[in-house]
Design an enzyme around this catalytic site. Structure first.
Site, PDB file in Angstrom:
ATOM      1  CB  SER A   1      21.040 -14.548  -6.732  1.00 37.18           C
ATOM      2  OG  SER A   1      20.321 -13.706  -7.616  1.00 37.18           O
TER       3      SER A   1
ATOM      4  CG  HIS B   1      20.232 -18.264  -9.103  1.00 38.12           C
ATOM      5  ND1 HIS B   1      19.562 -19.429  -9.431  1.00 38.12           N
ATOM      6  CD2 HIS B   1      19.270 -17.323  -8.914  1.00 38.12           C
ATOM      7  CE1 HIS B   1      18.252 -19.201  -9.433  1.00 38.12           C
ATOM      8  NE2 HIS B   1      18.051 -17.928  -9.128  1.00 38.12           N
TER       9      HIS B   1
ATOM     10  CG  ASP C   1      17.440 -14.465 -10.090  1.00 42.37           C
ATOM     11  OD1 ASP C   1      16.760 -15.505 -10.096  1.00 42.37           O
ATOM     12  OD2 ASP C   1      18.145 -14.116  -9.122  1.00 42.37           O
TER      13      ASP C   1
ATOM     14  CG  MET D   1      13.506 -11.050 -12.872  1.00 43.04           C
ATOM     15  SD  MET D   1      13.462  -9.965 -11.420  1.00 43.04           S
ATOM     16  CE  MET D   1      14.357 -10.966 -10.231  1.00 43.04           C
TER      17      MET D   1
ATOM     18  CG  HIS E   1      15.096 -18.471 -11.486  1.00 38.23           C
ATOM     19  ND1 HIS E   1      14.926 -17.890 -10.251  1.00 38.23           N
ATOM     20  CD2 HIS E   1      13.859 -18.926 -11.842  1.00 38.23           C
ATOM     21  CE1 HIS E   1      13.662 -17.979  -9.873  1.00 38.23           C
ATOM     22  NE2 HIS E   1      12.992 -18.594 -10.824  1.00 38.23           N
TER      23      HIS E   1
ATOM     24  CG  MET F   1      11.587 -15.632 -12.122  1.00 35.14           C
ATOM     25  SD  MET F   1      12.330 -14.637 -10.833  1.00 35.14           S
ATOM     26  CE  MET F   1      14.028 -14.673 -11.375  1.00 35.14           C
TER      27      MET F   1
ATOM     28  CG  MET G   1      10.368 -19.608  -6.586  1.00 37.50           C
ATOM     29  SD  MET G   1      12.025 -18.981  -6.929  1.00 37.50           S
ATOM     30  CE  MET G   1      12.048 -17.393  -6.096  1.00 37.50           C
TER      31      MET G   1
ATOM     32  CG  PHE H   1      11.109  -7.349  -5.934  1.00 38.39           C
ATOM     33  CD1 PHE H   1      11.559  -6.162  -6.523  1.00 38.39           C
ATOM     34  CD2 PHE H   1       9.813  -7.778  -6.201  1.00 38.39           C
ATOM     35  CE1 PHE H   1      10.726  -5.427  -7.352  1.00 38.39           C
ATOM     36  CE2 PHE H   1       8.971  -7.040  -7.026  1.00 38.39           C
ATOM     37  CZ  PHE H   1       9.424  -5.870  -7.606  1.00 38.39           C
TER      38      PHE H   1
ATOM     39  N   GLY I   1      16.361  -9.755  -1.540  1.00 32.96           N
ATOM     40  CA  GLY I   1      16.288  -9.174  -0.200  1.00 32.96           C
ATOM     41  C   GLY I   1      14.983  -9.389   0.550  1.00 32.96           C
TER      42      GLY I   1
ATOM     43  CG  ASP J   1      15.998 -18.134  -5.862  1.00 29.38           C
ATOM     44  OD1 ASP J   1      16.562 -17.237  -5.199  1.00 29.38           O
ATOM     45  OD2 ASP J   1      15.691 -18.008  -7.071  1.00 29.38           O
TER      46      ASP J   1
ATOM     47  CB  SER K   1      20.852  -9.601  -0.049  1.00 28.21           C
ATOM     48  OG  SER K   1      19.741 -10.432   0.151  1.00 28.21           O
TER      49      SER K   1
HETATM   50  C1  DX5 Z   1      13.930 -13.677  -6.617  1.00 25.29           C
HETATM   51  C2  DX5 Z   1      15.136 -14.286  -7.289  1.00 25.29           C
HETATM   52  C3  DX5 Z   1      16.216 -14.596  -6.354  1.00 25.29           C
HETATM   53  C4  DX5 Z   1      16.775 -13.428  -5.591  1.00 25.29           C
HETATM   54  C5  DX5 Z   1      17.435 -13.958  -4.360  1.00 25.29           C
HETATM   55  O1  DX5 Z   1      12.938 -13.540  -7.561  1.00 25.29           O
HETATM   56  O2  DX5 Z   1      14.764 -15.479  -7.948  1.00 25.29           O
HETATM   57  O3  DX5 Z   1      17.251 -15.350  -6.978  1.00 25.29           O
HETATM   58  O4  DX5 Z   1      17.654 -12.659  -6.332  1.00 25.29           O
HETATM   59  O5  DX5 Z   1      17.874 -12.892  -3.580  1.00 25.29           O
HETATM   60  P1  DX5 Z   1      17.987 -12.960  -2.007  1.00 25.29           P
HETATM   61  O6  DX5 Z   1      18.934 -14.072  -1.676  1.00 25.29           O
HETATM   62  O7  DX5 Z   1      18.508 -11.623  -1.624  1.00 25.29           O
HETATM   63  O8  DX5 Z   1      16.619 -13.235  -1.460  1.00 25.29           O
HETATM   64 ZN    ZN Z   2      16.286 -16.892  -8.709  1.00 22.89          ZN
END
Ligand code: DX5
Ligand code: ZN
Length: 223
Positions: A7, A32, A34, A36, A65, A67, A136, A142, A144, A174, A197
């Protein structure tokens, strides 16, 4: 087939091309992305321009992805930017049928995502129209966060339904994915692993991805 999808949200944003090349060299076969909107989730990331510019730098599959509260307003700009697949949330405001039809017309692969409180059955009516389900394993917004093992029942239920109906649909997980739970998620039926992460934060990126593939190999899912 197993996909390892780092990601980009967890990358060093001042070094994005280098970061993408780092994970590609290390053995990732999907990226990936993200997106947002500060509304569907309480955070902001990036938009189509970044994806368009990165598209010129790598041939990795771009897994976008969204969101977003209103993904239907933005999908065209992400298709134009070079998305190979677009994921939107069942919990968004968009009409799922209409948006899937639009993506079909645009020849763009589509995927539906379920936030932790949405049950497996919610995606069943759409399984024959999508290429992937995103389960999910954290509340979106977020990087981490801690992996939610209780989501594995949902993965199992969706995989069982896909098999029962003889479909060829990927299951993506994810959130909080890394060494230590790759075995658990692949055993449950996931075959597309998003990792932020745990991959971008690793010094030995290649070793981590190799070990993830080894952990998954014990429970190979074959579509
Ligand atoms: C969360 C995202 C993820 C996130 C994954 O809303 O959709 O893709 O960045 O990060 P880690 O692998 O650090 O949980
Ligand atoms: Zn994601």
């Amino acid at each position: 087939m197993l996909y390892i999808a780092p990601s980009l949200f967890a990358a060093d944003f001042s070094q994005l091309t280098n970061e993408v090349k780092r994970v590609q060299r290390a053995g990732a076969n999907m990226l990936h992305l993200d997106v947002m909107d500060g509304h569907f989730v309480p955070n902001l990331s990036f938009g189509p321009q970044l994806i368009k510019d990165l598209r010129k730098r790598t041939n990795l599959l771009f897994d976008v992805h969204l969101m977003l509260t209103d993904p239907d307003k933005y999908v065209d700009s992400f298709i134009k930017a070079g998305a190979d697949s677009i994921t939107f949330h069942l919990e968004s405001n968009s009409n799922v049928d209409a948006l899937l039809s639009h993506l079909e017309e645009c020849n763009c692969k589509s995927a539906l995502s379920l936030s932790p409180d949405t049950p497996a059955e919610a995606v069943f009516p759409y399984l024959d129209r999508i290429s992937m389900v995103l389960v999910m394993t954290v509340y979106p917004g977020f990087g981490g966060q801690k992996f939610m093992p209780q989501m594995m029942d949902k993965v199992r239920a969706i995989r069982a339904e896909i098999i029962k109906r003889g479909l060829d649909v990927n299951i993506q997980v994810d959130g909080g994915i890394g060494l230590g739970n790759v075995g658990i998620v692949t055993e449950a039926g996931a075959n597309v692993l998003v990792a932020g992460s745990s991959i971008f934060g690793a010094k030995k990126t290649g070793a981590v991805i190799k070990q993830m593939r080894e952990e998954a190999a014990a429970n190979p899912y074959r579509a």
